[in-house]
Design an enzyme around this catalytic site. Sequence first.
Site, PDB file in Angstrom:
ATOM      1  N   GLY A 122     -17.610   1.446  -1.945  1.00 30.80           N
ATOM      2  CA  GLY A 122     -18.528   2.694  -2.291  1.00 30.80           C
ATOM      3  C   GLY A 122     -19.891   2.553  -2.699  1.00 30.80           C
ATOM      4  O   GLY A 122     -20.871   3.528  -2.375  1.00 30.80           O
ATOM      5  N   LEU A 129     -18.274  -2.203   1.967  1.00 33.13           N
ATOM      6  CA  LEU A 129     -19.021  -1.031   0.854  1.00 33.13           C
ATOM      7  C   LEU A 129     -19.092  -1.415  -0.391  1.00 33.13           C
ATOM      8  O   LEU A 129     -19.770  -0.562  -1.179  1.00 33.13           O
ATOM      9  CB  LEU A 129     -19.013   0.018   1.614  1.00 33.13           C
ATOM     10  CG  LEU A 129     -19.202   0.311   3.101  1.00 33.13           C
ATOM     11  CD1 LEU A 129     -18.862   1.650   3.479  1.00 33.13           C
ATOM     12  CD2 LEU A 129     -20.840   0.114   3.366  1.00 33.13           C
ATOM     13  N   TYR A 182       0.806  -1.112   0.058  1.00 34.83           N
ATOM     14  CA  TYR A 182      -0.038  -0.087   0.016  1.00 34.83           C
ATOM     15  C   TYR A 182       0.947   1.284  -0.112  1.00 34.83           C
ATOM     16  O   TYR A 182       1.569   1.744   1.069  1.00 34.83           O
ATOM     17  CB  TYR A 182      -0.867   0.032   1.346  1.00 34.83           C
ATOM     18  CG  TYR A 182      -1.934  -1.042   1.266  1.00 34.83           C
ATOM     19  CD1 TYR A 182      -2.232  -1.772   0.195  1.00 34.83           C
ATOM     20  CD2 TYR A 182      -2.661  -1.264   2.268  1.00 34.83           C
ATOM     21  CE1 TYR A 182      -3.153  -2.907   0.180  1.00 34.83           C
ATOM     22  CE2 TYR A 182      -3.672  -2.253   2.346  1.00 34.83           C
ATOM     23  CZ  TYR A 182      -3.692  -3.028   1.241  1.00 34.83           C
ATOM     24  OH  TYR A 182      -4.899  -4.016   1.340  1.00 34.83           O
ATOM     25  N   THR A 191     -22.695   2.637  -0.226  1.00 32.77           N
ATOM     26  CA  THR A 191     -23.069   3.869   0.532  1.00 32.77           C
ATOM     27  C   THR A 191     -24.514   4.690  -0.022  1.00 32.77           C
ATOM     28  O   THR A 191     -24.820   5.318   0.408  1.00 32.77           O
ATOM     29  CB  THR A 191     -21.909   4.928   0.474  1.00 32.77           C
ATOM     30  OG1 THR A 191     -21.876   5.324  -1.087  1.00 32.77           O
ATOM     31  CG2 THR A 191     -20.515   4.423   0.861  1.00 32.77           C
TER      32      THR A 191
END
Length: 328
Positions: free
Chosen positions: A206, A203, A57, A209
Amino acid sequence: MKHRTLGTSGFKVSEVGLGCWQLGADWGDSLSQETGFNILNEAVKNGVTFFDTADVYGNGKSETIIGEFLKTCKTPIGIATKFGRAADAYPDTYSKDVLRKTVEGSLKRLGVDTLDLLQLHCIPTQYLKEGDVFNWLRELKEEGLIKHFGASVETVEEGLICIEQEDLLSLQVIFNIFRQKLTTELFPQAEAKGIGIIVRLPLASGLLTGKFTKETTFPENDHRNYNKNGEAFNVGETFAGLPFEKGVDFIETIKKDMLPDHLTMVQLALRWILDHQAVSCIIPGASSPKQVVGNAEVSNLEALSPKTHKALKEFYKSVIHKEIRGRY
């Protein structure tokens, strides 16, 4: 914040952890160390005691930010990192020496003497089957460089291979309302062996959401742009493998027919996962302290009703499942 044990022989983790991919600035807007510290501080303030990162990362940036943060943090934090996707190993040059070098680098960046949890990072299935890498992990555990080891996997098949390994503490999997197959084909088997489940992408990049429309666009360096159809890596890692436009349509149906009046889409999506007994922890990412607070609050919500669970299960089986792409 409520806590659960990671597997039957692991350590206590907050039900809601923090995924730290975004600290590496590998996609979307770059985050400064100051912003990273604000996110990590807010997480700890709200009871989060488990951070998940990886050596790749930001080419170590995420681990470095966490390491600097730990110097200032008085709350004990469980840190999970990963091995196996850097160029010195992936896709076909895995060795004990490369693993050891990676672990030593992670230890240095995190500023710790031993890793709480080292996870294989979606390495090719053939290496999981051969099993040598698990023996290397056991050696590092005996030496005290790691306390526990687990595996982050892409498919049910890989998960089933891994849970046969003695001393495996945990599996990290993609699991959300859009990807429910694991509830019957992996979770019962893992639970029976005392293996903890860490859920990434809760999620669906996203989508869950409920904030996106079909007109939503993403930056050029955001995986939701460049990997939208699996151009860069497994399409399942982006939008749970769903075509973006269909995912938006599915969300609208859930909002209209299945979302309880007192919940937001985020709360529904995260609470749905936590209602599964096999799950030890979810690790949503956060690009702001505000998102951290909203995610953490889900731990204290009541379980969803059987009616809501039934409706979401039936919607998945009858409509969503056939649209999923990628290894699953």
